[in-house]
Design an enzyme around this catalytic site. Structure first.
Site, PDB file in Angstrom:
ATOM      1  N   ILE A 149       0.835  -1.206   0.000  1.00 36.74           N
ATOM      2  CA  ILE A 149       0.000   0.000   0.000  1.00 36.74           C
ATOM      3  C   ILE A 149       0.865   1.248   0.000  1.00 36.74           C
ATOM      4  CG2 ILE A 149      -1.823   1.258   1.204  1.00 36.74           C
ATOM      5  CD1 ILE A 149      -2.759  -1.435   2.352  1.00 36.74           C
ATOM      6  N   ARG A 169      11.282  -0.512   7.919  1.00 38.53           N
ATOM      7  CA  ARG A 169      12.226  -1.319   8.691  1.00 38.53           C
ATOM      8  C   ARG A 169      13.542  -1.496   7.957  1.00 38.53           C
ATOM      9  NH1 ARG A 169       8.291  -6.293  10.032  1.00 38.53           N
ATOM     10  NH2 ARG A 169       7.632  -5.710   7.923  1.00 38.53           N
ATOM     11  N   ARG A 226      -3.351   1.594  11.285  1.00 32.39           N
ATOM     12  CA  ARG A 226      -4.090   1.106  12.443  1.00 32.39           C
ATOM     13  C   ARG A 226      -4.128   2.215  13.487  1.00 32.39           C
ATOM     14  NH1 ARG A 226      -6.150  -2.408   9.948  1.00 32.39           N
ATOM     15  NH2 ARG A 226      -6.122  -4.667  10.319  1.00 32.39           N
ATOM     16  N   ASP A 250      -8.488   7.578   9.021  1.00 21.41           N
ATOM     17  CA  ASP A 250      -9.420   6.503   8.672  1.00 21.41           C
ATOM     18  C   ASP A 250      -9.477   5.457   9.774  1.00 21.41           C
ATOM     19  OD1 ASP A 250     -11.214   5.128   6.852  1.00 21.41           O
ATOM     20  OD2 ASP A 250      -9.597   3.705   6.473  1.00 21.41           O
ATOM     21  N   GLU A 255     -12.348   1.683  18.016  1.00 21.33           N
ATOM     22  CA  GLU A 255     -13.387   1.789  16.980  1.00 21.33           C
ATOM     23  C   GLU A 255     -14.564   0.891  17.334  1.00 21.33           C
ATOM     24  OE1 GLU A 255     -11.504   0.647  13.327  1.00 21.33           O
ATOM     25  OE2 GLU A 255     -10.036   2.255  13.417  1.00 21.33           O
ATOM     26  N   HIS A 273     -13.096   4.023   9.185  1.00 25.96           N
ATOM     27  CA  HIS A 273     -12.283   2.853   8.814  1.00 25.96           C
ATOM     28  C   HIS A 273     -12.873   2.204   7.559  1.00 25.96           C
ATOM     29  CE1 HIS A 273      -9.488  -0.545  10.427  1.00 25.96           C
ATOM     30  NE2 HIS A 273      -9.359  -0.366   9.134  1.00 25.96           N
TER      31      HIS A 273
END
Length: 307
Positions: A149, A169, A226, A250, A255, A273
């Site tokens: 993504i 990373r 997240r 988002d 949630e 979301h």
């Protein structure tokens, strides 16, 4: 056993091929688990619902957890590995939609599209001046996370003529964008910081007060990863005192019962979301869940194994 509802087109197919136990509809979840748990061979879940070790431990015949979504941080993968339970997810099929919503949130936040809509609908156009807003094209975009993504977001930002650097990373040799191993340095450089790192302990509150301070009073934060990746207390404080200009979100902690303070802030755009929430992608996600289940029970290779 299903942890949560799927769209109707998926439910019809699942109910035609399996005996479904709807955990989310149970008045007494523990009673349902105790009654049918000994016979459960598969869990169909969603990314935000996952499958805990506590749940899996009560299903002695469990063979597979098939997740509707990419993120598996809510599934206890260590328990699954230790107990020979397969885990699958739905990668790739939602990449483009989540990247779309990342850029959509950036445009909506920088150009204040929701505020402009309210101004017109309320009849204030002509009597109240719409404030000048922030250009997106040609700016510096920092991307935290350079997986599937992240790369799709970068392609879109590049089409806007933006300079792109990323934090991850490790340095991805397959992309031409500049690698920045220091997230604070990336935030300090960027006009816009887009977060698309995986969830989990390793990225818990990785966007903290220091990162937000580095992003600065003209900076915009976009989170499509997240809710756990952002320190929400620090973010709310940064939005309130204008440590950063604005945010487009988002995903959130807790949630759907998000922190009510977000609702009072005029410099944040909120999404439920819904990054992958298109008909096309949700159909593809459901198909992949069903394909993984069918392959498992047929003894065939899993299309998208995680464990």
């Amino acid at each position: 056993m299903m942890a949560g509802a799927y769209p109707e087109w998926d439910m019809v197919d699942l109910e035609a091929n399996y005996r479904i136990h709807r955990l989310w509809e149970a008045t007494d979840r523990q009673e349902l688990i105790s009654r049918v748990g000994k016979d459960i061979r598969a869990i169909a879940t969603r990314g935000e619902l996952g499958a805990s070790a506590e749940l899996m431990a009560q299903l002695p015949k469990l063979e597979i957890v098939s997740c509707y979504g990419v993120g598996t941080d809510a599934i206890d993968l260590s328990y699954a590995r230790a107990n020979g339970i397969r885990v699958t997810n739905t990668p790739d099929v939602l990449t483009e939609d989540v990247a779309d919503i990342a850029l959509g949130l950036l445009l909506a936040t920088a150009r204040q599209i929701p505020q402009a809509d309210v101004l017109v609908r309320s009849g204030q156009w002509g009597s109240v001046a719409m404030p000048l807003v922030t250009r997106v094209s040609g700016k510096k975009v920092g991307i935290a996370g350079m997986g599937r993504i992240g790369k799709a977001i970068a392609r879109r930002a590049a089409a806007f003529g933006c300079d792109i650097s990323y934090f991850a990373r490790h340095n991805h040799k397959d992309v031409a964008y500049a690698y920045e191993p220091d997230l604070i340095a990336l935030a300090d450089w960027a006009d816009f910081l887009i977060v698309i790192v995986p969830g989990g302990e390793a990225t818990m509150k990785i966007i903290n007060a220091e990162v937000l301070k580095a992003l600065g009073p003209n900076g915009i934060l976009i989170n499509v990863s997240r809710g756990t990746t952002v320190d929400e207390e620090a973010l709310i404080a940064a939005l309130q005192d204008r440590t950063i200009q604005a945010a487009g979100l988002d995903v959130f902690l807790n949630e759907p019962k998000i922190d009510a303070r977000f609702l009072t802030l005029g410099n944040v755009v909120l999404q439920p979301h819904h990054g992958s929430g298109t008909v096309e992608t949700r159909k593809a996600m459901g198909q992949l869940v069903r394909d993984n289940l069918a392959a498992h029970f047929a003894g065939s290779p899993l299309p998208t194994p995680v464990v």
